[in-house]
Scaffold this active site. Structure first.
Site, PDB file in Angstrom:
ATOM      1  N   GLY A   1       0.893  -1.215  -0.223  1.00 36.85           N
ATOM      2  CA  GLY A   1       0.011   0.146  -0.067  1.00 36.85           C
ATOM      3  C   GLY A   1       0.816   1.315  -0.082  1.00 36.85           C
ATOM      4  O   GLY A   1       1.996   1.113   0.542  1.00 36.85           O
ATOM      5  N   CYS A   2       0.340   2.418  -0.696  1.00 37.66           N
ATOM      6  CA  CYS A   2       1.107   3.520  -0.490  1.00 37.66           C
ATOM      7  C   CYS A   2       0.104   4.728  -0.415  1.00 37.66           C
ATOM      8  O   CYS A   2      -0.981   4.568  -0.342  1.00 37.66           O
ATOM      9  CB  CYS A   2       1.833   3.749  -1.978  1.00 37.66           C
ATOM     10  SG  CYS A   2       0.723   4.093  -3.394  1.00 37.66           S
ATOM     11  N   PRO A   3       0.468   5.634  -0.095  1.00 34.37           N
ATOM     12  CA  PRO A   3      -0.534   6.814   0.292  1.00 34.37           C
ATOM     13  C   PRO A   3      -1.659   7.140  -0.908  1.00 34.37           C
ATOM     14  O   PRO A   3      -2.975   7.313  -0.582  1.00 34.37           O
ATOM     15  CB  PRO A   3       0.357   8.242   0.432  1.00 34.37           C
ATOM     16  CG  PRO A   3       1.674   7.754   0.787  1.00 34.37           C
ATOM     17  CD  PRO A   3       1.884   6.491  -0.095  1.00 34.37           C
TER      18      PRO A   3
ATOM     19  N   GLY B   1      -2.364   5.227  -3.156  1.00 34.78           N
ATOM     20  CA  GLY B   1      -2.782   3.636  -3.768  1.00 34.78           C
ATOM     21  C   GLY B   1      -2.822   3.718  -5.070  1.00 34.78           C
ATOM     22  O   GLY B   1      -3.934   2.624  -5.528  1.00 34.78           O
TER      23      GLY B   1
ATOM     24  N   THR C   1       1.720   1.098  -4.924  1.00 36.81           N
ATOM     25  CA  THR C   1       1.161  -0.087  -4.475  1.00 36.81           C
ATOM     26  C   THR C   1       1.263  -1.233  -5.214  1.00 36.81           C
ATOM     27  O   THR C   1       1.661  -2.508  -4.988  1.00 36.81           O
ATOM     28  CB  THR C   1      -0.322   0.074  -3.998  1.00 36.81           C
ATOM     29  OG1 THR C   1      -0.632   1.010  -3.278  1.00 36.81           O
ATOM     30  CG2 THR C   1      -1.235  -1.191  -3.773  1.00 36.81           C
TER      31      THR C   1
END
Length: 555
Positions: A103-105, A107, A111
């Site tokens: 996951g990343c900020p 998304g 991700t």
């Protein structure tokens, strides 16, 4: 059946057949079953693959038939030198069952790039893996309870907070997305060696190991990015609805004279509801990242106070950290015993955490931060000429420096937060600068193809599409291959795009979407100037790549 071997002979057909016979004899000697395919003949049946425990690839690429089967690689020379050793290694390698979450900020790009990195690494190392991506539309390919129960290892490769309650008792290893994208095999090897049992929902009590290069992201950066990731949908929804309200009812659509009209209603939904929730959501999920679920209520209460006190997104950030660290400390210090601990998350921590955060916001933090935000807002709104140019160039260069990394995200979070204070020029500069790197590379691979390999020329097409959608990560493969030449070229073009956008006073009310939000009426102020900034940055990026990159070696 225990092992299948896939052999690619190339120009060594005789050696391939000798290797196949050597493997058969070694398997027979050790009482193992084996099926062998040489250059596609005889083709392995589906039931042979289904019954296999391991795949041995001998000078052969993967071809998509193996699914989640563990894969081991060897060369013809290795097999001919010691077939028993290769067969024994393939049979004895512990094929682990791994589950992972990425996951990343935002998304979007990181991700799925991290998920791909882990998947390919697991196949190369001979392990089975299932990856759940927590992207922009929520969790996809969600892990089931049975898969988690059967897993030997849990890997979390995320730049935002991930709920870990379901992994209690499992061996768990935490990292950021960068490690999974850059060297997935190294990350999995570390995870296998260093993972420790996860102790439950209380992160502070858990001994689970975290990758050393990512430790900084377990602190304020990761917590801030978690808050930003949850805030983004509210900013996007609010910005688009406000733009539509102005398109239908003019710039005074919010006035009581328009009450009851569709334009007035859209403004209420966008500005009075979605935008009103931005700061509380930001603060609430920063606190959640720090203190888990007990931090959400104190964080959102602090965020509401930040909004009412006029301290905006800066106050929301401060409130989130106060609520998170304060609630976590209360959770550590308050021990009620086994029978009363159930009261803490639903009664004691929300009340005491909200009280602590609220009092500090009202009496200590709120007013100074509000004054700071007001000064920042006035300065940004009054920026003209060289000051606007300098800020735009700085934000632009930051966006291109690491394309989705911490520096890029810092510029993006700064611009996104200012939307809550009705300051829209930094957001326009940031999005133009973020689109420029992949667009410039796409243009350069067309105009100056001699500077790029055939693979890079093909990748340029995909980079162009990603650039149009404001996904800067499309430039990462190019930068990774030649960072000392590519990154300065990208930063130059992005700095120019950001500088032109800020100098021209371009405003953007939507924090994502690339060119696909530009046709929305009133989403962008000074649209023509914005297109000029984007075109100029793209062209300069391509020219800089032509100047800095050396001709590609012939294939």
């Amino acid at each position: 059946m225990s092992i299948v071997a896939i052999i690619r002979s190339g120009e060594r057909s005789t050696q391939a057949r000798l290797a196949a016979e050597a493997l058969r004899q070694a398997a027979q000697k050790h009482g193992q079953g084996i099926a062998i395919e040489i250059d596609g003949h005889p083709a392995l049946a589906a039931e042979q693959l289904t019954g296999a425990r391991q795949v041995l690839l001998v000078d052969s690429p993967e071809d998509g038939r193996f699914g989640q089967l563990p894969v081991r690689r060897a060369t013809l020379d290795q097999v001919l030198a010691d077939p028993a050793a290769q067969l024994s290694a393939a049979a004895s390698d512990p094929a682990l069952k791994i589950v992972a979450i990425t996951g990343c900020p935002t998304g979007i790009a990181h991700t799925f790039m991290a998920a791909e990195g882990l998947t390919q690494a697991a196949k190369a190392l001979g392990h089975a893996i299932r990856v759940e991506t927590q992207g922009s539309v929520g969790a996809q390919s969600a892990l089931t309870a049975d898969e988690i129960a059967a897993a030997d290892l849990v890997v979390i490769a995320a730049d935002t907070q991930v709920q870990l309650d379901r992994f209690q008792g499992k061996r768990l290893f935490k990292s950021g997305t960068k490690a999974a994208i850059g060297d997935g095999k190294a990350l999995l090897r570390r995870a296998i060696a260093e993972a420790q049992p996860w102790g439950g929902a209380n992160k502070a009590a858990s001994p689970a190991k975290t990758a050393a290069p990512e430790k900084s992201k377990d602190g304020p950066y990761r917590h801030l990015m978690t808050g930003v990731s949850f805030m983004l949908p509210f900013v996007t929804a609010g910005g688009i609805l406000i733009a539509l309200a102005f398109a239908l009812g003019g710039i005074y659509a919010f006035d009581d004279a328009h009450k009851g009209t569709l334009a007035w209603s859209l403004f209420q939904i966008g500005a009075k509801s979605a935008f009103a929730l931005m700061v509380p959501i930001l603060a609430g999920y920063i606190a959640y990242s720090v203190a888990d679920r007990p931090g959400i209520a104190p964080g959102m209460v602090g965020g509401m106070l930040a909004a009412s006190l006029g301290s905006g997104f800066l106050g929301g950030i401060v409130a989130g950290f106060i609520a998170g660290y304060g609630t976590r400390e209360l959770n550590r210090r308050i021990q009620l015993g086994q029978h009363l601990d159930g009261l803490k998350p639903v009664l004691i921590l929300p009340v005491l955490g909200s009280l602590l955060t609220g009092l500090l916001m009202i009496y200590v933090v709120g007013q100074p931060v509000a004054a700071l935000l007001s000064a920042l807002t006035d300065a940004l709104k009054g920026m003209q000429g060289s000051s606007a140019l300098a800020l735009g160039a700085l934000l632009g260069a930051m966006m291109a420096f690491d394309m989705g990394g911490p520096v890029n995200k810092a510029a993006y979070a700064f611009a996104t937060g200012l939307i809550a204070s009705q300051v829209y020029t930094p957001m326009a500069a940031v999005m133009a600068a973020g689109m420029t790197p992949p667009l410039g590379l796409a243009l350069a691979t067309r105009l100056f193809s001699d500077r790029f390999t055939v693979d890079e020329q093909e990748a340029g097409k995909a980079a162009g599409v990603l650039g149009l959608a404001f996904i800067s990560e499309g430039a990462i493969p190019f930068a990774a291959r030649d960072p000392l030449r590519v990154i300065p070229a990208l930063m130059t073009g992005s700095a120019l795009a950001g500088a032109i956008s800020m100098t021209m006073g371009v405003e953007l009310k939507v924090p994502h979407g690339g060119v696909f939000v530009l046709p929305i009426p009133n989403a962008v102020e000074h649209l023509l100037s914005y297109l000029v900034a984007l075109a100029a940055g793209t062209a300069v990026t391509a020219l800089m790549l032509r100047l800095l990159k050396k001709p590609a070696a012939p294939a």
